[in-house]
Design a protein around this motif. Structure first.
Motif, PDB file in Angstrom:
ATOM      1  N   HIS A  68       0.853  -1.185   0.000  1.00 51.48           N
ATOM      2  CA  HIS A  68       0.000   0.000   0.000  1.00 51.48           C
ATOM      3  C   HIS A  68       0.890   1.237   0.000  1.00 51.48           C
ATOM      4  O   HIS A  68       2.063   1.150   0.345  1.00 51.48           O
ATOM      5  CB  HIS A  68      -0.958   0.006   1.201  1.00 51.48           C
ATOM      6  CG  HIS A  68      -0.276  -0.192   2.508  1.00 51.48           C
ATOM      7  ND1 HIS A  68      -0.064  -1.447   3.034  1.00 51.48           N
ATOM      8  CD2 HIS A  68       0.274   0.679   3.379  1.00 51.48           C
ATOM      9  CE1 HIS A  68       0.577  -1.331   4.179  1.00 51.48           C
ATOM     10  NE2 HIS A  68       0.789  -0.054   4.406  1.00 51.48           N
ATOM     11  N   PRO A  69       0.352   2.384  -0.405  1.00 59.05           N
ATOM     12  CA  PRO A  69       1.185   3.581  -0.520  1.00 59.05           C
ATOM     13  C   PRO A  69       1.625   4.112   0.842  1.00 59.05           C
ATOM     14  O   PRO A  69       0.986   3.860   1.860  1.00 59.05           O
ATOM     15  CB  PRO A  69       0.275   4.584  -1.229  1.00 59.05           C
ATOM     16  CG  PRO A  69      -1.099   4.130  -0.933  1.00 59.05           C
ATOM     17  CD  PRO A  69      -1.030   2.640  -0.793  1.00 59.05           C
ATOM     18  N   LEU A 122      -3.103  -2.515 -16.730  1.00 57.11           N
ATOM     19  CA  LEU A 122      -2.039  -1.523 -16.905  1.00 57.11           C
ATOM     20  C   LEU A 122      -2.137  -0.403 -15.874  1.00 57.11           C
ATOM     21  O   LEU A 122      -1.116   0.086 -15.381  1.00 57.11           O
ATOM     22  CB  LEU A 122      -2.066  -0.964 -18.325  1.00 57.11           C
ATOM     23  CG  LEU A 122      -1.679  -1.951 -19.428  1.00 57.11           C
ATOM     24  CD1 LEU A 122      -1.890  -1.321 -20.798  1.00 57.11           C
ATOM     25  CD2 LEU A 122      -0.253  -2.432 -19.248  1.00 57.11           C
ATOM     26  N   SER A 123      -3.346  -0.022 -15.536  1.00 61.91           N
ATOM     27  CA  SER A 123      -3.538   0.997 -14.503  1.00 61.91           C
ATOM     28  C   SER A 123      -3.002   0.505 -13.158  1.00 61.91           C
ATOM     29  O   SER A 123      -2.325   1.241 -12.438  1.00 61.91           O
ATOM     30  CB  SER A 123      -5.018   1.347 -14.385  1.00 61.91           C
ATOM     31  OG  SER A 123      -5.248   2.212 -13.309  1.00 61.91           O
ATOM     32  N   CYS A 124      -3.300  -0.736 -12.835  1.00 60.83           N
ATOM     33  CA  CYS A 124      -2.813  -1.314 -11.583  1.00 60.83           C
ATOM     34  C   CYS A 124      -1.293  -1.448 -11.613  1.00 60.83           C
ATOM     35  O   CYS A 124      -0.620  -1.155 -10.626  1.00 60.83           O
ATOM     36  CB  CYS A 124      -3.462  -2.662 -11.332  1.00 60.83           C
ATOM     37  SG  CYS A 124      -2.970  -3.425  -9.775  1.00 60.83           S
ATOM     38  N   ALA A 125      -0.736  -1.882 -12.730  1.00 58.63           N
ATOM     39  CA  ALA A 125       0.718  -2.017 -12.853  1.00 58.63           C
ATOM     40  C   ALA A 125       1.387  -0.663 -12.675  1.00 58.63           C
ATOM     41  O   ALA A 125       2.413  -0.546 -11.982  1.00 58.63           O
ATOM     42  CB  ALA A 125       1.073  -2.629 -14.202  1.00 58.63           C
ATOM     43  N   HIS A 126       0.825   0.373 -13.277  1.00 59.06           N
ATOM     44  CA  HIS A 126       1.369   1.732 -13.112  1.00 59.06           C
ATOM     45  C   HIS A 126       1.324   2.154 -11.654  1.00 59.06           C
ATOM     46  O   HIS A 126       2.278   2.714 -11.117  1.00 59.06           O
ATOM     47  CB  HIS A 126       0.578   2.721 -13.978  1.00 59.06           C
ATOM     48  CG  HIS A 126       0.978   4.126 -13.774  1.00 59.06           C
ATOM     49  ND1 HIS A 126       0.276   4.967 -12.960  1.00 59.06           N
ATOM     50  CD2 HIS A 126       2.024   4.843 -14.256  1.00 59.06           C
ATOM     51  CE1 HIS A 126       0.856   6.157 -12.946  1.00 59.06           C
ATOM     52  NE2 HIS A 126       1.920   6.102 -13.733  1.00 59.06           N
ATOM     53  N   TRP A 127       0.222   1.865 -10.985  1.00 62.61           N
ATOM     54  CA  TRP A 127       0.074   2.239  -9.582  1.00 62.61           C
ATOM     55  C   TRP A 127       1.098   1.510  -8.718  1.00 62.61           C
ATOM     56  O   TRP A 127       1.709   2.104  -7.840  1.00 62.61           O
ATOM     57  CB  TRP A 127      -1.357   1.931  -9.129  1.00 62.61           C
ATOM     58  CG  TRP A 127      -1.682   2.472  -7.789  1.00 62.61           C
ATOM     59  CD1 TRP A 127      -2.037   3.752  -7.494  1.00 62.61           C
ATOM     60  CD2 TRP A 127      -1.683   1.754  -6.561  1.00 62.61           C
ATOM     61  NE1 TRP A 127      -2.273   3.861  -6.151  1.00 62.61           N
ATOM     62  CE2 TRP A 127      -2.056   2.653  -5.552  1.00 62.61           C
ATOM     63  CE3 TRP A 127      -1.416   0.449  -6.211  1.00 62.61           C
ATOM     64  CZ2 TRP A 127      -2.157   2.288  -4.230  1.00 62.61           C
ATOM     65  CZ3 TRP A 127      -1.522   0.085  -4.895  1.00 62.61           C
ATOM     66  CH2 TRP A 127      -1.891   1.000  -3.919  1.00 62.61           C
ATOM     67  N   ILE A 128       1.300   0.219  -8.967  1.00 63.26           N
ATOM     68  CA  ILE A 128       2.274  -0.559  -8.190  1.00 63.26           C
ATOM     69  C   ILE A 128       3.678  -0.019  -8.426  1.00 63.26           C
ATOM     70  O   ILE A 128       4.481   0.105  -7.485  1.00 63.26           O
ATOM     71  CB  ILE A 128       2.178  -2.057  -8.529  1.00 63.26           C
ATOM     72  CG1 ILE A 128       0.879  -2.633  -7.968  1.00 63.26           C
ATOM     73  CG2 ILE A 128       3.369  -2.835  -7.975  1.00 63.26           C
ATOM     74  CD1 ILE A 128       0.590  -4.055  -8.395  1.00 63.26           C
ATOM     75  N   PHE A 133       8.266   3.032  -6.458  1.00 64.28           N
ATOM     76  CA  PHE A 133       9.175   4.163  -6.626  1.00 64.28           C
ATOM     77  C   PHE A 133       9.218   5.020  -5.367  1.00 64.28           C
ATOM     78  O   PHE A 133      10.289   5.403  -4.912  1.00 64.28           O
ATOM     79  CB  PHE A 133       8.742   5.005  -7.836  1.00 64.28           C
ATOM     80  CG  PHE A 133       9.541   6.257  -8.023  1.00 64.28           C
ATOM     81  CD1 PHE A 133      10.840   6.193  -8.521  1.00 64.28           C
ATOM     82  CD2 PHE A 133       9.012   7.484  -7.681  1.00 64.28           C
ATOM     83  CE1 PHE A 133      11.580   7.355  -8.680  1.00 64.28           C
ATOM     84  CE2 PHE A 133       9.733   8.655  -7.837  1.00 64.28           C
ATOM     85  CZ  PHE A 133      11.036   8.581  -8.338  1.00 64.28           C
ATOM     86  N   TYR A 134       8.062   5.320  -4.816  1.00 68.42           N
ATOM     87  CA  TYR A 134       8.018   6.179  -3.632  1.00 68.42           C
ATOM     88  C   TYR A 134       8.492   5.466  -2.373  1.00 68.42           C
ATOM     89  O   TYR A 134       8.917   6.099  -1.425  1.00 68.42           O
ATOM     90  CB  TYR A 134       6.610   6.747  -3.414  1.00 68.42           C
ATOM     91  CG  TYR A 134       6.284   7.812  -4.422  1.00 68.42           C
ATOM     92  CD1 TYR A 134       7.007   8.994  -4.471  1.00 68.42           C
ATOM     93  CD2 TYR A 134       5.270   7.633  -5.349  1.00 68.42           C
ATOM     94  CE1 TYR A 134       6.720   9.974  -5.406  1.00 68.42           C
ATOM     95  CE2 TYR A 134       4.973   8.612  -6.283  1.00 68.42           C
ATOM     96  CZ  TYR A 134       5.716   9.769  -6.303  1.00 68.42           C
ATOM     97  OH  TYR A 134       5.428  10.734  -7.230  1.00 68.42           O
TER      98      TYR A 134
END
Length: 137
Positions: A68-69, A122-128, A133-134
């Motif tokens: 999670h973020p 792809l949206s989920c992959a981008h989010w992960i 990254f963060y």
């Protein structure tokens, strides 16, 4: 389910124009589900719809506890946000299974559902990738 979670997160974490858009999306979706349930019930094939919601929801819930973020928001809100993203990305799987079971699918519908699945993946992959990254900063 994921639209409700997204509306909650939008309200608690952002409370901006996205909250209104999420509410509108949830309202429209509830209306469509209501219309399908009561006006188109005769075309529904229960025996072909054999995917339990638990097979979709439980893995998303477990994954959201692990990945999670990291933001300034409360930990539960971050977990619910992650759950929403994961659930949205796999929410097309039961529909794909119904289409596979019925074997009566119009090409346009099949292409739309496939494109929707790819877009959500792809949206989920981008989010992960963004969360990863963060986490390394």
């Amino acid at each position: 389910m994921f639209l409700g979670a997204r509306l909650y997160c939008s309200y608690v974490m952002e409370y901006d124009v996205h909250t209104i858009l999420d509410l509108t999306t949830l309202t429209a979706t509830v209306w469509v589900i209501y219309m399908m349930r009561f006006n188109l019930n005769s075309s529904y094939m229960l025996e072909k719809d054999n995917v339990s919601e638990l097979y979709v929801v439980i893995p998303c819930a477990v994954l959201s506890l692990v990945v999670h973020p990291t933001t300034q928001h409360h930990i539960m809100n971050r977990i619910i946000w992650a759950f929403c993203v994961y659930l949205e990305s796999v929410s097309v799987l039961p529909q794909l299974r119904v289409m596979q079971n019925t074997k009566i699918v119009e090409p346009f519908t099949a292409h739309y559902v496939f494109a929707l699945g790819v877009a959500r993946f792809l949206s989920c992959a981008h989010w992960i990738l963004q969360v990863g990254f963060y986490m390394h900063l």
